[in-house]
Design a protein around this motif. Structure first.
Motif, short mmCIF file in Angstrom:
data_model
loop_
_atom_site.label_atom_id
_atom_site.label_comp_id
_atom_site.label_asym_id
_atom_site.label_seq_id
_atom_site.Cartn_x
_atom_site.Cartn_y
_atom_site.Cartn_z
N LEU A 38 0.73 -1.20 -0.10
CA LEU A 38 0.06 0.08 0.09
C LEU A 38 1.06 1.00 0.07
O LEU A 38 1.91 1.29 0.66
CB LEU A 38 -1.03 0.10 1.32
N GLN A 39 0.58 2.29 -0.63
CA GLN A 39 1.11 3.55 -0.93
C GLN A 39 0.29 4.76 -0.90
O GLN A 39 -0.83 4.44 -1.36
CB GLN A 39 2.08 3.56 -2.18
N LYS A 40 0.64 5.68 -0.11
CA LYS A 40 0.06 6.96 -0.06
C LYS A 40 0.63 7.85 -0.77
O LYS A 40 1.57 8.12 -0.77
CB LYS A 40 -0.26 7.37 1.26
N ARG A 41 -0.20 8.59 -1.72
CA ARG A 41 0.46 9.70 -2.50
C ARG A 41 -0.46 10.94 -2.81
O ARG A 41 -1.58 10.63 -2.67
CB ARG A 41 0.59 9.07 -4.14
N LYS A 42 0.20 11.81 -2.90
CA LYS A 42 -0.68 13.14 -3.46
C LYS A 42 -0.12 13.54 -4.90
O LYS A 42 0.76 12.93 -5.37
CB LYS A 42 -0.16 14.39 -2.58
N HIS A 43 -1.14 14.17 -5.50
CA HIS A 43 -0.65 14.32 -6.70
C HIS A 43 -1.28 15.65 -7.28
O HIS A 43 -2.05 16.28 -6.64
CB HIS A 43 -1.41 13.38 -7.95
N CYS A 44 -0.69 16.33 -8.42
CA CYS A 44 -0.98 17.52 -9.03
C CYS A 44 -1.95 17.30 -10.15
O CYS A 44 -1.52 16.59 -10.97
CB CYS A 44 0.22 18.36 -9.27
N CYS A 45 -3.24 17.84 -10.32
CA CYS A 45 -3.95 17.49 -11.43
C CYS A 45 -3.59 18.30 -12.97
O CYS A 45 -3.93 18.06 -14.03
CB CYS A 45 -5.41 18.07 -11.19
N ARG A 46 -2.64 19.48 -12.69
CA ARG A 46 -2.25 20.24 -13.66
C ARG A 46 -3.30 21.37 -14.47
O ARG A 46 -3.19 21.59 -15.43
CB ARG A 46 -1.40 19.43 -14.46
N LYS A 47 -4.51 21.31 -13.78
CA LYS A 47 -5.44 22.08 -14.20
C LYS A 47 -5.25 23.59 -13.99
O LYS A 47 -5.13 23.81 -12.84
CB LYS A 47 -7.09 21.47 -13.81
N PRO A 48 -5.44 24.47 -15.03
CA PRO A 48 -5.20 25.96 -14.67
C PRO A 48 -5.95 26.46 -13.53
O PRO A 48 -7.27 26.24 -13.49
CB PRO A 48 -5.49 26.53 -16.00
N GLY A 49 -5.62 27.38 -12.93
CA GLY A 49 -6.39 27.77 -11.62
C GLY A 49 -6.56 27.00 -10.48
O GLY A 49 -6.91 27.32 -9.28
N CYS A 50 -6.40 25.71 -10.39
CA CYS A 50 -6.37 24.91 -9.29
C CYS A 50 -5.36 25.14 -8.40
O CYS A 50 -4.28 25.51 -8.55
CB CYS A 50 -6.27 23.29 -9.70
N ARG A 51 -5.84 24.75 -6.91
CA ARG A 51 -4.88 25.02 -5.83
C ARG A 51 -3.42 24.45 -5.91
O ARG A 51 -2.63 24.78 -5.57
CB ARG A 51 -5.49 24.55 -4.60
N CYS A 52 -3.68 23.08 -6.74
CA CYS A 52 -2.20 22.48 -6.75
C CYS A 52 -1.17 23.23 -8.01
O CYS A 52 -0.12 22.74 -7.74
CB CYS A 52 -2.31 20.92 -7.18
N MET A 53 -1.83 24.21 -8.72
CA MET A 53 -0.81 25.03 -9.48
C MET A 53 -0.35 26.21 -9.08
O MET A 53 0.08 26.72 -9.78
CB MET A 53 -1.67 25.13 -10.76
N ASP A 54 -0.89 26.54 -7.66
CA ASP A 54 -0.51 27.82 -7.27
C ASP A 54 0.98 27.83 -7.09
O ASP A 54 1.78 27.09 -6.57
CB ASP A 54 -1.30 27.80 -5.79
N GLY A 62 -5.04 14.76 -2.40
CA GLY A 62 -4.97 13.66 -1.78
C GLY A 62 -4.77 13.81 -0.35
O GLY A 62 -4.95 14.79 0.46
N PRO A 63 -4.12 13.10 0.46
CA PRO A 63 -3.40 11.65 -0.13
C PRO A 63 -4.34 10.64 -0.61
O PRO A 63 -5.39 10.46 0.16
CB PRO A 63 -2.53 11.28 1.05
N TYR A 64 -4.10 9.86 -1.59
CA TYR A 64 -4.92 8.73 -2.06
C TYR A 64 -4.01 7.56 -1.93
O TYR A 64 -2.71 7.44 -1.71
CB TYR A 64 -5.11 8.94 -3.55
N VAL A 65 -4.93 6.54 -1.44
CA VAL A 65 -3.90 5.20 -1.00
C VAL A 65 -4.09 4.45 -2.41
O VAL A 65 -5.21 4.12 -3.05
CB VAL A 65 -4.77 4.21 0.08
N TYR A 66 -3.12 3.80 -2.67
CA TYR A 66 -2.79 3.07 -3.84
C TYR A 66 -2.26 1.50 -3.46
O TYR A 66 -1.47 1.33 -2.45
CB TYR A 66 -1.65 3.38 -4.89
N LEU A 67 -2.86 0.55 -4.44
CA LEU A 67 -2.36 -0.81 -4.10
C LEU A 67 -1.36 -1.14 -5.21
O LEU A 67 -1.78 -1.09 -6.32
CB LEU A 67 -3.50 -1.67 -4.24
N ALA A 68 -0.30 -1.17 -4.90
CA ALA A 68 1.04 -1.51 -5.84
C ALA A 68 1.13 -3.34 -6.12
O ALA A 68 1.51 -3.56 -4.94
CB ALA A 68 2.27 -0.77 -5.45
#
Length: 122
Positions: A38-54, A62-68
């Motif tokens: 199990l892995q927890k990850r955060k990511h950037c959506c790259r949409k203009p104006g989104c908080r992740c692009m500030d 995230g964080p989102y949980v992934y099953l590797a």
């Protein structure tokens, strides 16, 4: 169950066979397991104006949980919901338990072979 060399040398033949058979039955009952992490990850959506692009203070999603996992030919990642995370943790725990049981069965079989008590392959 971790078997020490000292324990293996002292325990009776009957007890070794009994332990091995008990572990084997337990293994055959395990139906839900997975070789995964199990892995927890955060990511950037790259949409203009989104908080992740500030530019000054980006806030990742995230964080989102992934099953590797490695299912078949190539590895994969599966995004899990909260209920799925609990099930995935149990699957990984079951795999680790099954692996430990297989290692114990192997140690017992080697000891039985040393004692010349394994005459057939089953």
């Amino acid at each position: 169950m971790v078997l020490t060399k000292d324990y293996l040398e002292k325990v009776s033949d009957a007890k070794l066979f009994q332990t091995r058979n008990k572990l084997w039955r337990k293994l055959t009952e395990s139906k839900i397991l997975a070789i995964a992490t199990l892995q927890k990850r955060k990511h950037c959506c790259r949409k203009p104006g989104c908080r992740c692009m500030d530019k000054k203070k980006p806030q990742l999603h995230g964080p989102y949980v992934y099953l590797a996992h490695r299912g078949g030919e190539k590895p994969g990642m599966l995004v899990l919901g909260k209920n799925q995370e609990k099930i995935a943790r149990k699957m990984i725990e079951n795999y680790n338990s099954a692996w430990n049981d297989l290692c114990t069965i192997s140690c017992i079989n080697i000891e039985l072979l040393k004692r010349k008590l394994l005459s057939t392959l089953k």
